[in-house]
Design an enzyme around this catalytic site. Structure first.
Site, PDB file in Angstrom:
ATOM      1  N   HIS A 119     -27.627-160.375 -77.720  1.00 29.99           N
ATOM      2  CA  HIS A 119     -27.044-158.495 -76.829  1.00 29.99           C
ATOM      3  C   HIS A 119     -26.384-158.325 -77.693  1.00 29.99           C
ATOM      4  O   HIS A 119     -25.405-158.019 -78.779  1.00 29.99           O
ATOM      5  CB  HIS A 119     -25.282-158.927 -76.173  1.00 29.99           C
ATOM      6  CG  HIS A 119     -25.295-158.091 -75.698  1.00 29.99           C
ATOM      7  ND1 HIS A 119     -24.493-157.913 -74.430  1.00 29.99           N
ATOM      8  CD2 HIS A 119     -25.263-156.408 -76.037  1.00 29.99           C
ATOM      9  CE1 HIS A 119     -24.328-156.434 -73.997  1.00 29.99           C
ATOM     10  NE2 HIS A 119     -24.871-155.980 -74.768  1.00 29.99           N
ATOM     11  N   HIS A 143     -26.840-154.248 -80.503  1.00 33.90           N
ATOM     12  CA  HIS A 143     -26.979-153.604 -80.796  1.00 33.90           C
ATOM     13  C   HIS A 143     -27.178-152.168 -81.652  1.00 33.90           C
ATOM     14  O   HIS A 143     -25.739-152.057 -83.109  1.00 33.90           O
ATOM     15  CB  HIS A 143     -26.104-151.992 -79.741  1.00 33.90           C
ATOM     16  CG  HIS A 143     -25.941-152.236 -78.165  1.00 33.90           C
ATOM     17  ND1 HIS A 143     -25.782-151.477 -78.107  1.00 33.90           N
ATOM     18  CD2 HIS A 143     -24.675-153.351 -77.933  1.00 33.90           C
ATOM     19  CE1 HIS A 143     -25.814-152.056 -76.617  1.00 33.90           C
ATOM     20  NE2 HIS A 143     -25.259-152.791 -76.484  1.00 33.90           N
ATOM     21  N   ARG A 173     -29.072-150.479 -83.086  1.00 28.54           N
ATOM     22  CA  ARG A 173     -28.884-148.722 -83.787  1.00 28.54           C
ATOM     23  C   ARG A 173     -30.411-147.748 -84.465  1.00 28.54           C
ATOM     24  O   ARG A 173     -30.132-147.272 -85.127  1.00 28.54           O
ATOM     25  CB  ARG A 173     -27.561-148.579 -84.102  1.00 28.54           C
ATOM     26  CG  ARG A 173     -26.540-148.270 -82.880  1.00 28.54           C
ATOM     27  CD  ARG A 173     -25.288-148.155 -83.420  1.00 28.54           C
ATOM     28  NE  ARG A 173     -24.037-148.454 -82.607  1.00 28.54           N
ATOM     29  CZ  ARG A 173     -23.783-148.300 -81.444  1.00 28.54           C
ATOM     30  NH1 ARG A 173     -24.805-147.608 -80.559  1.00 28.54           N
ATOM     31  NH2 ARG A 173     -22.575-148.864 -80.685  1.00 28.54           N
ATOM     32  N   HIS A 196     -22.234-159.563 -70.157  1.00 37.94           N
ATOM     33  CA  HIS A 196     -20.580-159.450 -70.804  1.00 37.94           C
ATOM     34  C   HIS A 196     -19.590-159.479 -69.167  1.00 37.94           C
ATOM     35  O   HIS A 196     -18.598-158.163 -68.865  1.00 37.94           O
ATOM     36  CB  HIS A 196     -20.413-157.805 -70.974  1.00 37.94           C
ATOM     37  CG  HIS A 196     -21.247-156.434 -70.891  1.00 37.94           C
ATOM     38  ND1 HIS A 196     -21.192-156.313 -69.637  1.00 37.94           N
ATOM     39  CD2 HIS A 196     -21.440-156.171 -72.118  1.00 37.94           C
ATOM     40  CE1 HIS A 196     -21.902-155.069 -70.169  1.00 37.94           C
ATOM     41  NE2 HIS A 196     -21.768-154.778 -70.770  1.00 37.94           N
ATOM     42  N   ASP A 206     -22.505-158.245 -78.225  1.00 33.51           N
ATOM     43  CA  ASP A 206     -22.274-157.033 -77.641  1.00 33.51           C
ATOM     44  C   ASP A 206     -21.905-155.920 -79.388  1.00 33.51           C
ATOM     45  O   ASP A 206     -21.451-154.898 -78.805  1.00 33.51           O
ATOM     46  CB  ASP A 206     -21.181-156.171 -76.855  1.00 33.51           C
ATOM     47  CG  ASP A 206     -21.583-155.450 -76.266  1.00 33.51           C
ATOM     48  OD1 ASP A 206     -22.531-154.639 -76.225  1.00 33.51           O
ATOM     49  OD2 ASP A 206     -21.228-154.589 -75.062  1.00 33.51           O
ATOM     50  N   GLY A 231     -17.642-149.945 -78.221  1.00 31.64           N
ATOM     51  CA  GLY A 231     -17.664-150.623 -79.330  1.00 31.64           C
ATOM     52  C   GLY A 231     -17.607-151.376 -80.243  1.00 31.64           C
ATOM     53  O   GLY A 231     -16.571-150.418 -81.318  1.00 31.64           O
TER      54      GLY A 231
END
Length: 449
Positions: free
Chosen positions: A61, A63, A65, A239, A310, A329
């Site tokens: 998990h 990100h 980007r 999560h 995350d 985040g």
């Protein structure tokens, strides 16, 4: 006498059946043998005496980007290259990247472009999520079968742009399009929007957890479980952050698997908000001690299937805006292994359970082929750790361009000292070795596996 490409000598291996001091032989990027003769030879031998050899750990998990998140003030927040470099420095051998890039990964074209983009940029292996939208539902059954897709991701709350599927009719339509397990961000968007005006004036960062309260998460998960049972579509709830959800999900093991985050096992309100301010703001939020205790109980009783970071970096400028404008985040892909090893050192879980949660678990939930355990024929991915190494997490160590971590200053016992991917060492004692050689992860239910 046998010959190998690589031999790992003298380490304590965390095998599927327990810990055992033994040697591992690698040939052609895969584990060829466990338990070698002293006379066996290799082109390269790693001395692992005093170290523990784990199957390559997976962060399911993140990100990163990239591509497309480079406009404006967040231009240097993250990229495939920097995010995967952070991963191998932290002992992660594979990660699964979320679809909320720009453009979002919601079509065959954007998926193909991203898959091609990884070559020569990724330091570790990567799986890719495809995002569900109201406009691509009819194509999801085909998209989830494309090579290297770990699954469909549904943002049932808290997203931007068109990456939002919050109403029951659309959620049910998504569930009826395809068969693989769907990963969900489970917060109830209707409750979020209903409560939003009450917090428009802003205030302390701790209000983030008050706005996105327990009922917001629990209501979202109840709705998803009702639809998952109705459609018999497997669900993976990302999560999970509340005691209520963790208790509730025990009755849905026929359709549901569960992820918790390192943060929800490590940081607690109100202390996190008082100490970190905006650097504690994430979705779902960091909650009070009751929920952390429930998360650890769920780790111990097997309710939790895997752990993720995350990882969601933002610039310092974006993080330090007044609430509620602060970007939600936190970074985490580089720090999750040291933080979890520290939990092992402090007796919260055994090392074998960490391996289950961070290697075998993600492989099982997402259907990864040839990763997740130390066994003959599996990819020669190894996270090699020193359980006695004591070290403080420092922001100068962070590879992500944003340059910050919510765990700065945390002293950890246990540290990753080597990362090996498909038989090739890519990190040793904080030194990144060679060039990016990450490949797309293979999944059993996807084509090209």
């Amino acid at each position: 006498m046998a010959a190998y490409d690589l031999i790992l000598r003298g380490g304590t291996c965390v095998l599927p059946w327990g810990e055992e001091r033994t040697d591992i032989g690698v040939r052609d990027g895969r584990i060829a043998a466990i338990g070698l003769a002293a006379s066996d030879t290799a082109e390269e031998v790693l001395d692992c005496a005093g170290l523990h050899i784990l199957p390559g750990l997976i962060d399911p998990h993140v990100h990163l980007r990239d591509p497309g998140q480079g406009a404006g003030p967040d231009m240097t927040v993250e990229s495939i290259e920097t995010g995967t470099r952070a991963a191998i420095l932290g002992g992660i051998t594979a990660l699964f990247d979320m679809p909320n890039t720009s453009p979002a990964i919601t079509s065959r074209e954007t998926l193909d472009n991203k898959r091609a983009y990884l070559a020569g940029r990724a330091w570790c292996d990567m799986g890719l999520y495809v995002g569900a939208t109201r406009t691509n539902i009819a194509g999801l059954a085909e998209l989830e079968l494309q090579p290297n897709v770990c699954g469909i991701k549904v943002f049932a709350g808290s997203s931007t742009g068109d990456l939002m599927v919050e109403d029951d009719a659309s959620l049910e339509a998504v569930m009826r399009s395809g068969r693989r397990r769907i990963a969900y961000h489970s917060e109830d968007e209707y409750r979020l929007q209903e409560r939003k005006p009450h917090y428009a004036a802003g205030g302390p960062y701790a209000l983030h957890a008050e706005w996105r309260d327990v009922e917001c998460a629990f209501l979202g998960t109840r709705r998803l479980m009702a639809l998952a049972h109705k459609t018999q579509r497997p669900a993976h709830i990302l999560h999970v952050s509340t005691a209520e959800e963790l208790d509730y999900l025990k009755d849905y093991r026929d359709v549901a698997t569960v992820e918790v985050l390192v943060n929800h096992l490590t940081q607690v309100a109100p202390e996190a908000y008082e100490r970190l301010g905006p650097y504690a703001v994430m979705n779902p939020p960091i909650r009070d001690a009751r929920h952390m205790e429930a998360a650890w109980a769920a780790v111990r009783d097997g309710t939790v299937d895997c752990i993720g970071s995350d990882h969601a970096p933002h610039s310092r400028a974006a993080k330090e805006r007044p609430w509620p404008a602060t970007a939600a985040g936190l970074t985490g892909v580089q720090t999750m292994v040291p933080v979890m090893l520290n939990h092992v050192a402090e007796g919260r879980l055994p090392l074998t359970r960490l391996v289950d949660l961070m290697s075998a678990g993600p492989a099982r939930v997402y259907g990864v082929t040839a990763k997740g355990r130390l066994a003959a024929g599996y990819d020669a991915d190894f996270t090699i750790v020193d359980l006695k190494r004591r070290r403080t997490i420092e922001e100068s160590w962070i590879a992500s361009p944003c340059g910050w971590t919510p765990f700065a200053g945390m002293e950890c016992t246990g540290w990753p000292v080597m990362t090996v991917i498909r038989g090739v060492p890519v990190m040793r004692e904080d030194e990144v070795i060679g060039a990016p050689r990450g490949e797309p992860v293979r999944f059993a239910e996807a084509r090209g596996a």
